[in-house]
Write a protein that holds these residues in place. Structure first.
Motif, PDB file in Angstrom:
ATOM      1  N   UNK A  55       0.451  -6.538  12.721  1.00 41.24           N
ATOM      2  CA  UNK A  55       0.569  -5.480  11.711  1.00 41.24           C
ATOM      3  C   UNK A  55       1.882  -5.626  10.943  1.00 41.24           C
ATOM      4  N   UNK A  56       2.943  -5.977  11.637  1.00 42.07           N
ATOM      5  CA  UNK A  56       4.230  -6.200  10.979  1.00 42.07           C
ATOM      6  C   UNK A  56       4.156  -7.327   9.966  1.00 42.07           C
ATOM      7  N   UNK A  57       3.476  -8.412  10.337  1.00 40.22           N
ATOM      8  CA  UNK A  57       3.336  -9.536   9.402  1.00 40.22           C
ATOM      9  C   UNK A  57       2.511  -9.134   8.184  1.00 40.22           C
ATOM     10  N   UNK A  58       1.439  -8.379   8.390  1.00 45.30           N
ATOM     11  CA  UNK A  58       0.601  -7.952   7.262  1.00 45.30           C
ATOM     12  C   UNK A  58       1.375  -7.019   6.334  1.00 45.30           C
ATOM     13  N   UNK A  61       3.755  -9.098   4.279  1.00 36.57           N
ATOM     14  CA  UNK A  61       3.062  -9.824   3.217  1.00 36.57           C
ATOM     15  C   UNK A  61       2.714  -8.897   2.050  1.00 36.57           C
ATOM     16  N   UNK A  62       2.244  -7.691   2.348  1.00 33.63           N
ATOM     17  CA  UNK A  62       1.920  -6.737   1.289  1.00 33.63           C
ATOM     18  C   UNK A  62       3.170  -6.311   0.534  1.00 33.63           C
ATOM     19  N   UNK A  66       3.820  -6.899  -3.467  1.00 30.29           N
ATOM     20  CA  UNK A  66       4.122  -5.783  -4.372  1.00 30.29           C
ATOM     21  C   UNK A  66       5.444  -6.013  -5.092  1.00 30.29           C
ATOM     22  N   UNK A  67       6.446  -6.470  -4.358  1.00 27.85           N
ATOM     23  CA  UNK A  67       7.749  -6.748  -4.986  1.00 27.85           C
ATOM     24  C   UNK A  67       7.610  -7.861  -6.016  1.00 27.85           C
ATOM     25  N   UNK A  68       6.855  -8.907  -5.695  1.00 32.01           N
ATOM     26  CA  UNK A  68       6.640 -10.006  -6.632  1.00 32.01           C
ATOM     27  C   UNK A  68       5.938  -9.504  -7.892  1.00 32.01           C
TER      28      UNK A  68
END
Length: 95
Positions: A55-58, A61-62, A66-68
């Motif tokens: 869950x931390x990795x997901x 990634x999200x 979003x920042x990108x």
């Protein structure tokens, strides 16, 4: 007389043996219950650790996506906005 004492001793032996077996069964099943409880607790801990790391990795990634996206939107706004000539000096407009 002797037949009565043999029958009495057999009954006593059977009674003591059955009590012993009941106690042994109770001890064995109690030990098995505690062992299974410990193993299932360890399994739940392992599963929750795996779940939380995934869950931390997901979430990471999200967050990165979003920042990108937001950075691309800001860059698009900056490149699409023309500066007003009267607000900037000649040196700034040359770049």
């Amino acid at each position: 007389m002797k037949g009565k004492s043999i029958g009495k001793s057999i009954k006593l032996f059977l009674f003591v043996s059955s009590i012993g077996l009941i106690i042994l069964g109770f001890v064995v099943f109690s030990w098995m219950g505690m062992e299974m409880s410990n193993k299932s607790e360890a399994a739940v801990d392992e599963i929750s650790d795996i779940y939380m790391s995934e869950m931390g990795m997901q979430i990471q990634q999200k967050f990165d996506a979003i920042i990108s996206l937001r950075m691309e939107q800001v860059e698009g706004l900056i490149s699409g906005t023309q500066p007003k000539a009267d607000e900037y000096s000649e040196e700034m407009l040359e770049d």
